[in-house]
Design an enzyme around this catalytic site. Structure first.
Site, PDB file in Angstrom:
ATOM      1  N   VAL A  10       0.868  -1.173   0.000  1.00 52.01           N
ATOM      2  CA  VAL A  10       0.000   0.000   0.000  1.00 52.01           C
ATOM      3  C   VAL A  10       0.905   1.223   0.000  1.00 52.01           C
ATOM      4  O   VAL A  10       1.921   1.254   0.704  1.00 52.01           O
ATOM      5  CB  VAL A  10      -0.910   0.019   1.245  1.00 52.01           C
ATOM      6  CG1 VAL A  10      -1.829   1.245   1.230  1.00 52.01           C
ATOM      7  CG2 VAL A  10      -1.732  -1.266   1.334  1.00 52.01           C
ATOM      8  N   CYS A  11       0.542   2.211  -0.830  1.00 55.74           N
ATOM      9  CA  CYS A  11       1.239   3.507  -0.808  1.00 55.74           C
ATOM     10  C   CYS A  11       2.730   3.281  -1.104  1.00 55.74           C
ATOM     11  O   CYS A  11       3.076   2.498  -1.993  1.00 55.74           O
ATOM     12  CB  CYS A  11       0.969   4.175   0.544  1.00 55.74           C
ATOM     13  SG  CYS A  11       1.276   5.955   0.644  1.00 55.74           S
ATOM     14  N   THR A  12       3.610   3.925  -0.354  1.00 56.36           N
ATOM     15  CA  THR A  12       5.041   3.791  -0.618  1.00 56.36           C
ATOM     16  C   THR A  12       5.607   2.436  -0.198  1.00 56.36           C
ATOM     17  O   THR A  12       6.810   2.207  -0.370  1.00 56.36           O
ATOM     18  CB  THR A  12       5.830   4.899   0.095  1.00 56.36           C
ATOM     19  OG1 THR A  12       5.549   4.816   1.493  1.00 56.36           O
ATOM     20  CG2 THR A  12       5.429   6.271  -0.404  1.00 56.36           C
ATOM     21  N   GLY A  13       4.758   1.544   0.313  1.00 59.23           N
ATOM     22  CA  GLY A  13       5.199   0.166   0.522  1.00 59.23           C
ATOM     23  C   GLY A  13       5.758  -0.448  -0.757  1.00 59.23           C
ATOM     24  O   GLY A  13       6.634  -1.326  -0.704  1.00 59.23           O
TER      25      GLY A  13
END
Lengths: 218, 218
Positions: A97-100
């Site tokens: 998720v996101c910058t993961g």
């Protein structure tokens, strides 16, 4: 089914908790919160989450969920990426998720794969070798990536449908009453007013500058 | 501005973390996670959140956020309601997500007020004296209530707009990239297929039965 939710300092809580509340109630799921050490992990200004296991202890997961956060710190640290290199080959599904997604990329998981990330960090993800998409949820083989923060809910419902079928996934959506009615329509960089985009870019840039200053003086 | 996020056992993490990631990054916010004791609090099957303070210690908050969870346990316990009776009169805004509204009602906060809750628990909320609405977010005076789980994000963005104005609230929406694209359209009891509604009602009913059995044998 073992689902590993990854914790690291300065992660964004909602990135993790959206997928957690969609996936962990699923049939026969054992949820693990995995971190570098057993100590509670800070997310945001005040929330600390207690790991159930550590990167050393957990050698396998059927599903991996990697939240976003302040990526420069974690990319520099390398503990998350090292664990992903160990466990991703054992997983049926690896997700972010996101910058993961930048953590997946730094572990080599996104080599030659399409992936998405937070709208403000697309250049960073591209610099790490992924083929960057602007879609909200991207599936490439066994890897699912989501755009910023709240997109983890959409990603997790997509995965729930794959894992357990439409009726269960729709039941989970109904159980969390996910019938969104945002009071504004500024949730994407294409829809938000220019002054709103500038405001958020400024906040993000100042956060990153502070990180770099701290790193330089540490 | 002090914002108190209430923790209690068997709460739903997303009810709390949606508002937490919308409100706690706001200007000059100090976020508090408040619980009966300093011990970590279980949310769902594996997640434990560490309180920053206790009901005894925290006497004031500008904003209170009460998540939902398994309401019968907490209604029976009474510690959350006792704290709400103490602190609600000091608050500018008192809010709830999902069955958190039943806790507000049991503390007398919803006397003669319109309020919403999770679609499956409307009868319970009505039995506690609130005027139950089926809206996703309801404002009555200084009390904001949200429908089930994910509705806390919509409620918190509404409150962010009230507290800090539209540009900041829209910036927060953009920062969390809240431009929902659910893969199904079954997020409300009006939209979900009958078999999906029956499935979820069965799961919820069996959970409540188990609670009552545990309570009976405790």
């Amino acid at each position: 089914m073992d689902i590993a939710f990854v914790l690291y300092p300065n992660m964004t809580a909602l990135d993790l908790v959206g997928p957690y509340d969609v996936l962990s109630p699923g049939p026969d799921v054992t949820a693990h919160l995995v971190a570098a050490t057993p100590d509670p992990v800070l997310a945001g200004s005040a929330m600390r989450l207690v790991p159930t296991t550590t990167f050393d202890e957990l050698d396998h997961a059927d599903v991996i969920v990697v939240p976003g956060g302040e990526p420069y710190d974690v990319l520099a640290d390398g503990a998350v990426a090292a664990w992903l290199r160990k466990v991703h080959p054992t997983a049926t599904w690896t997700t972010s998720v996101c910058t993961g997604s930048t953590l997946l990329a730094s572990a080599g998981v996104l080599e030659g794969k399409r992936a998405t990330t937070h709208w403000a960090l697309r250049d960073l993800l591209a610099s790490l070798g992924a083929e960057v998409s602007t879609d909200r949820v991207v599936r490439d083989g066994s890897v699912l990536t989501a755009a910023g923060v709240s997109a983890g809910i959409d990603m997790a419902l997509t995965l729930a449908g794959i894992l357990w079928g439409d009726t269960v996934a729709q039941g989970i959506q109904l159980a969390i009453e996910y019938d969104p009615e945002p009071p504004y329509d500024s949730g994407s960089v294409e829809k938000a007013a220019p002054e709103v985009v500038d405001f958020v870019r400024g906040v993000i840039a100042s956060g990153f500058s502070a990180d770099k200053d701290e790193a330089a003086t540490a």
